[in-house]
Design a protein around this motif. Structure first.
Motif, PDB file in Angstrom:
ATOM      1  N   THR A   1       0.820  -1.212   0.000  1.00 39.58           N
ATOM      2  CA  THR A   1       0.000   0.000   0.000  1.00 39.58           C
ATOM      3  C   THR A   1       0.854   1.262   0.000  1.00 39.58           C
ATOM      4  OG1 THR A   1      -0.138   0.017   2.414  1.00 39.58           O
ATOM      5  CG2 THR A   1      -1.889  -1.137   1.218  1.00 39.58           C
ATOM      6  N   GLY A   2       2.169   1.109   0.188  1.00 37.65           N
ATOM      7  CA  GLY A   2       3.050   2.265   0.134  1.00 37.65           C
ATOM      8  C   GLY A   2       3.353   2.664  -1.295  1.00 37.65           C
ATOM      9  N   ALA A   3       4.054   3.801  -1.453  1.00 39.87           N
ATOM     10  CA  ALA A   3       4.428   4.255  -2.791  1.00 39.87           C
ATOM     11  C   ALA A   3       5.283   3.194  -3.477  1.00 39.87           C
ATOM     12  CB  ALA A   3       5.194   5.569  -2.689  1.00 39.87           C
ATOM     13  N   ALA A   4       5.060   3.005  -4.768  1.00 33.90           N
ATOM     14  CA  ALA A   4       5.774   1.959  -5.503  1.00 33.90           C
ATOM     15  C   ALA A   4       5.788   2.310  -6.984  1.00 33.90           C
ATOM     16  CB  ALA A   4       5.110   0.601  -5.289  1.00 33.90           C
ATOM     17  N   THR A   5       6.545   1.532  -7.730  1.00 33.34           N
ATOM     18  CA  THR A   5       6.594   1.664  -9.186  1.00 33.34           C
ATOM     19  C   THR A   5       6.008   0.408  -9.805  1.00 33.34           C
ATOM     20  OG1 THR A   5       8.577   3.040  -9.071  1.00 33.34           O
ATOM     21  CG2 THR A   5       8.081   1.993 -11.184  1.00 33.34           C
ATOM     22  N   ALA A   6       5.081   0.581 -10.733  1.00 31.24           N
ATOM     23  CA  ALA A   6       4.471  -0.572 -11.385  1.00 31.24           C
ATOM     24  C   ALA A   6       5.541  -1.396 -12.089  1.00 31.24           C
ATOM     25  CB  ALA A   6       3.409  -0.121 -12.376  1.00 31.24           C
ATOM     26  N   PRO A   7       5.508  -2.713 -11.966  1.00 32.32           N
ATOM     27  CA  PRO A   7       6.537  -3.571 -12.569  1.00 32.32           C
ATOM     28  C   PRO A   7       6.632  -3.365 -14.076  1.00 32.32           C
ATOM     29  CG  PRO A   7       5.125  -4.824 -11.082  1.00 32.32           C
ATOM     30  CD  PRO A   7       4.477  -3.489 -11.256  1.00 32.32           C
ATOM     31  N   TYR A   8       7.839  -3.448 -14.577  1.00 29.31           N
ATOM     32  CA  TYR A   8       8.040  -3.359 -16.020  1.00 29.31           C
ATOM     33  C   TYR A   8       7.506  -4.628 -16.677  1.00 29.31           C
ATOM     34  CZ  TYR A   8      10.724   0.861 -15.366  1.00 29.31           C
ATOM     35  OH  TYR A   8      11.085   2.138 -15.051  1.00 29.31           O
TER      36      TYR A   8
ATOM     37  N   HIS B   1      -7.410   5.042   7.006  1.00 30.31           N
ATOM     38  CA  HIS B   1      -8.387   3.982   6.766  1.00 30.31           C
ATOM     39  C   HIS B   1      -9.231   4.151   5.510  1.00 30.31           C
ATOM     40  CE1 HIS B   1     -11.019   0.685   7.888  1.00 30.31           C
ATOM     41  NE2 HIS B   1     -12.083   1.472   7.890  1.00 30.31           N
ATOM     42  N   ALA B   2      -9.280   5.335   4.928  1.00 26.99           N
ATOM     43  CA  ALA B   2     -10.321   5.588   3.930  1.00 26.99           C
ATOM     44  C   ALA B   2      -9.798   5.829   2.524  1.00 26.99           C
ATOM     45  CB  ALA B   2     -11.160   6.780   4.370  1.00 26.99           C
ATOM     46  N   SER B   3      -8.530   5.543   2.247  1.00 26.90           N
ATOM     47  CA  SER B   3      -7.967   5.961   0.948  1.00 26.90           C
ATOM     48  C   SER B   3      -7.521   4.805   0.063  1.00 26.90           C
ATOM     49  CB  SER B   3      -6.782   6.901   1.192  1.00 26.90           C
ATOM     50  OG  SER B   3      -5.825   6.295   2.050  1.00 26.90           O
ATOM     51  N   TYR B   4      -7.919   3.580   0.390  1.00 24.61           N
ATOM     52  CA  TYR B   4      -7.429   2.410  -0.351  1.00 24.61           C
ATOM     53  C   TYR B   4      -7.796   2.443  -1.831  1.00 24.61           C
ATOM     54  CZ  TYR B   4      -6.357   0.178   4.123  1.00 24.61           C
ATOM     55  OH  TYR B   4      -5.833  -0.124   5.355  1.00 24.61           O
ATOM     56  N   LEU B   5      -8.919   3.062  -2.160  1.00 26.85           N
ATOM     57  CA  LEU B   5      -9.395   3.061  -3.545  1.00 26.85           C
ATOM     58  C   LEU B   5      -9.032   4.333  -4.295  1.00 26.85           C
ATOM     59  CD1 LEU B   5     -12.894   1.455  -2.893  1.00 26.85           C
ATOM     60  CD2 LEU B   5     -11.042   0.429  -4.222  1.00 26.85           C
ATOM     61  N   ASN B   6      -8.179   5.169  -3.703  1.00 27.07           N
ATOM     62  CA  ASN B   6      -7.779   6.403  -4.386  1.00 27.07           C
ATOM     63  C   ASN B   6      -7.170   6.094  -5.742  1.00 27.07           C
ATOM     64  OD1 ASN B   6      -8.640   7.818  -2.197  1.00 27.07           O
ATOM     65  ND2 ASN B   6      -6.627   8.572  -1.583  1.00 27.07           N
ATOM     66  N   ASP B   7      -7.607   6.837  -6.744  1.00 26.82           N
ATOM     67  CA  ASP B   7      -7.113   6.607  -8.096  1.00 26.82           C
ATOM     68  C   ASP B   7      -5.611   6.916  -8.169  1.00 26.82           C
ATOM     69  OD1 ASP B   7      -7.548   5.804 -10.713  1.00 26.82           O
ATOM     70  OD2 ASP B   7      -7.831   7.852 -11.416  1.00 26.82           O
ATOM     71  N   GLY B   8      -4.873   6.013  -8.811  1.00 30.18           N
ATOM     72  CA  GLY B   8      -3.434   6.196  -8.948  1.00 30.18           C
ATOM     73  C   GLY B   8      -2.626   5.700  -7.778  1.00 30.18           C
ATOM     74  N   SER B   9      -3.289   5.111  -6.789  1.00 27.76           N
ATOM     75  CA  SER B   9      -2.566   4.600  -5.624  1.00 27.76           C
ATOM     76  C   SER B   9      -2.089   3.172  -5.856  1.00 27.76           C
ATOM     77  CB  SER B   9      -3.467   4.634  -4.390  1.00 27.76           C
ATOM     78  OG  SER B   9      -4.556   3.734  -4.534  1.00 27.76           O
ATOM     79  N   THR B  10      -1.113   2.772  -5.058  1.00 28.55           N
ATOM     80  CA  THR B  10      -0.606   1.393  -5.145  1.00 28.55           C
ATOM     81  C   THR B  10      -1.690   0.394  -4.792  1.00 28.55           C
ATOM     82  OG1 THR B  10       1.588   2.185  -4.512  1.00 28.55           O
ATOM     83  CG2 THR B  10       1.195  -0.172  -4.331  1.00 28.55           C
ATOM     84  N   SER B  11      -2.481   0.710  -3.764  1.00 28.55           N
ATOM     85  CA  SER B  11      -3.529  -0.235  -3.356  1.00 28.55           C
ATOM     86  C   SER B  11      -4.579  -0.384  -4.454  1.00 28.55           C
ATOM     87  CB  SER B  11      -4.175   0.219  -2.050  1.00 28.55           C
ATOM     88  OG  SER B  11      -4.712   1.521  -2.173  1.00 28.55           O
TER      89      SER B  11
END
Length: 597
Positions: free
Chosen positions: A529-536, A551-561
């Motif tokens: 759920t932390g900042a990450a880079t999408a795998p190549y 608790h409320a941001s899991y579905l935020n657009d552009g997030s790792t989660s």
């Protein structure tokens, strides 16, 4: 029942339809005699012969009226039977397709056996148990579909017998009081009218199981389905096992009706409140003793009315939200229920009837239909992300608020629907499990089905997945106070298909209120759920993904989660980013390390 499977599967509507068409010709010829009979008057003819002719003509006219009534009744009964038999033929074909697709065999007398499941080997005992329960459920579903087909056939038989035996042969169709042959025709037409084939009434809530409902719907002809949608939309708007397209159309018809009803009830109660206030005011002016200490606006005086108004205004807000969502492109209303304490609704983005991948999201504490728009936005974004990853396959997402989710309000912690108790999750979990089954039962193919649950909604999802044969292929939970289980094996999903995401500083994720902490469960995949880079090599190669906290941001657009959840919905485990999740009570020393800055 009048006929078994071996007989019903050979039914053919064409001879019945041909008989109806033949009687239509007879009916037209009889009606053509109306002017001739009416014109054979004897007004200008007097005497015994004239009286005899009048008596004879009256008898002929009455006989013709009886024949018209009988022919019309039988013709209409045969026409409706032919259409209904078409539905039975469709149901027989659907049952046979279901059996073939699932490796089942149906004997001539309707006995169902499992061919494909025998002798299969599985990697774990858990997978063997899950598969065995699924195979047994498939056999039972096939039996249920056969039973519904035969039930429909028996009803067709009863309707025809009512007209032929109890009507024509019993002499109950005499229409001698009719004013004309056309009036006699109407008598026969009305007599032959049958009621619509009612849906099953089994199951704990009286709406039938998903398998029963799927069998009932399959046995309806196209004409009968349209009649149900327009005449009885309330039958199917919330009925699991009925296709999404039909539920959507029914609920769109119900929306304005329900809105008008709620508005009317609000107007009546507001008028009652004002009338009571006027009474109190009159009492105060005349006696000096009105109201509570002379206060005619004291809310205690109106608390019974105000309590009802609060419920109705919540319903009004919910209906307004669902109406707005229904107007968005590619949105479908799969559930709309005002019969509980708070409104419930189910809204889909995408074609649930055809999408290769379907995800059902259950939100938790504080979720409401009136506030559903935010969840819907997240589901639309998740659908777009997952569609991009799904190798060109289609994706549909569903927001399921089909239960009484706990609310943040005075007294909520000590109520029967408290977030601190499992009652709402347990009851809601059963309904959610049936919704999952309904998606599978309503489709000819087996969709790739993912269960998503957040917060208390993850607990509800956990209870749903403790039931057998939900058809769920994967599950992802996030910010969970517990799934109602101590081990992953208590969830009836294949091994290795359950995942969990927990954000930093999310206190709910470590409550362990309903079973074990999902972060500690062996076999539970942990998602980053932390900042990450999408795998190549993936669809988002090198894309920087944002972290989420609390608790409320899991579905935020552009997030790792969100990215990880999209990979799960699209069945792309190769693209998922794993991670060791840390919560408020997990290894507190970790909080202070520079690696966690």
């Amino acid at each position: 029942m009048s006929a078994g499977w071996s007989t019903v599967r050979r039914w053919d509507r064409e001879p019945v339809e041909a008989a109806s068409q033949a009687l239509l010709g007879v009916e037209d010829r009889l009606l053509s005699l109306d002017d001739e009979v009416r014109g054979s008057a004897t007004k200008q003819w007097f005497g015994l012969a004239a009286e005899g002719a009048r008596v004879e003509l009256t008898g002929i006219r009455e006989e013709l009226e009886d024949r018209v009534t009988e022919v019309t009744a039988v013709r209409r009964a045969l026409a409706e039977a032919a259409d209904a038999i078409h539905g039975v033929q469709n149901a027989v074909a659907a049952v046979e397709r279901f059996a073939h697709a699932n490796g089942l065999r149906i004997s001539d007398n309707g006995m169902v056996s499992d061919v494909e499941g025998a002798g299969k080997r599985y990697a774990t005992q858990h997978d063997a148990d899950v598969a065995d329960a699924e195979r047994r459920a498939l056999v039972q579903e096939c039996v249920t579909r056969i039973d519904e087909t035969v039930r429909k056939a028996a009803e067709i038989d009863r309707d025809l017998c009512r007209v032929l035996r109890d009507g024509v042969l019993a002499g109950r169709l005499a229409a001698t009081d009719a004013a004309s042959l056309t009036a006699a025709q109407q008598v026969g037409y009305v007599f032959a009218e049958d009621g619509q084939y009612a849906p099953p009434s089994g199951g704990p809530d009286g709406t039938g199981t998903a398998a029963q409902n799927a069998g009932w719907w399959a046995a309806l002809s196209d004409v009968e389905r349209e009649a149900v949608i327009y005449n009885h939309p309330e039958w199917i708007g919330n009925r699991d096992g009925v296709p999404a397209w039909a539920r959507d159309r029914a609920n769109r018809l119900l929306l304005p009706q329900l809105s008008a009803s709620v508005d009317q009830q609000i107007s009546v109660l507001e008028a009652q409140r004002e009338y009571r206030r006027q009474q109190e005011l009159d009492k105060l002016l005349t006696t000096g003793q009105g109201g509570n200490y002379g206060d005619v606006d004291d809310p205690v005086l109106y608390q019974d009315i105000d309590a009802k108004l609060r419920v109705l205004r919540e319903q009004k807000a919910a209906l307004a939200t669902v109406t707005t969502l229904a107007g968005k492109p590619d949105h479908h209303v799969l559930g709309l229920d005002l019969s509980h304490g708070r409104p419930q609704a189910i809204v889909a983005v995408g074609d649930v009837d055809a999408a290769q991948h379907v995800a059902v999201f259950t939100p938790g504490l504080g979720s409401s239909v009136a506030g559903m728009t935010g969840y819907d936005d997240h589901m639309r974004e998740l659908q777009l992300r997952a569609s991009r990853m799904a190798y060109g396959e289609s994706v549909a997402t569903v927001t399921w608020i089909g239960y009484q989710s706990p609310q943040v309000e005075p007294g909520s912690l000590i109520s029967g629907n408290s977030v601190a108790l499992s009652g709402a999750a347990s009851h809601g979990g059963h309904d959610l499990a049936e919704f999952y089954r309904g998606i599978n039962a309503s489709r000819a193919d087996d969709p790739d089905l993912t269960a998503l649950g957040h917060s208390y909604g993850s607990t509800t999802t956990g209870y749903a997945l403790q039931e057998q044969n939900t058809g769920v292929d994967r599950a992802a939970f996030f910010g969970s106070p517990g799934l109602g289980v101590e081990t992953v094996d208590e969830l009836n999903v294949p091994s290795g298909t359950a995942s969990y995401a927990e954000a930093k500083w999310d206190p709910v994720g470590d409550l362990d209120r309903f079973g074990a902490d999902p972060t500690t469960m062996e076999g539970m995949k942990q998602l980053q759920t932390g900042a990450a880079t999408a795998p190549y090599g993936t669809d988002y190669s090198g894309t920087r993904l944002n972290d989420v906290t609390m608790h409320a941001s899991y579905l935020n657009d552009g997030s790792t989660s969100q990215y990880n959840l999209a990979t799960i919905v699209a069945n792309r485990p190769d693209a998922t980013i794993a991670g060791a999740n840390v919560g408020v009570t997990d290894q507190p020393w970790w909080w202070w390390g520079p690696w966690n800055a």
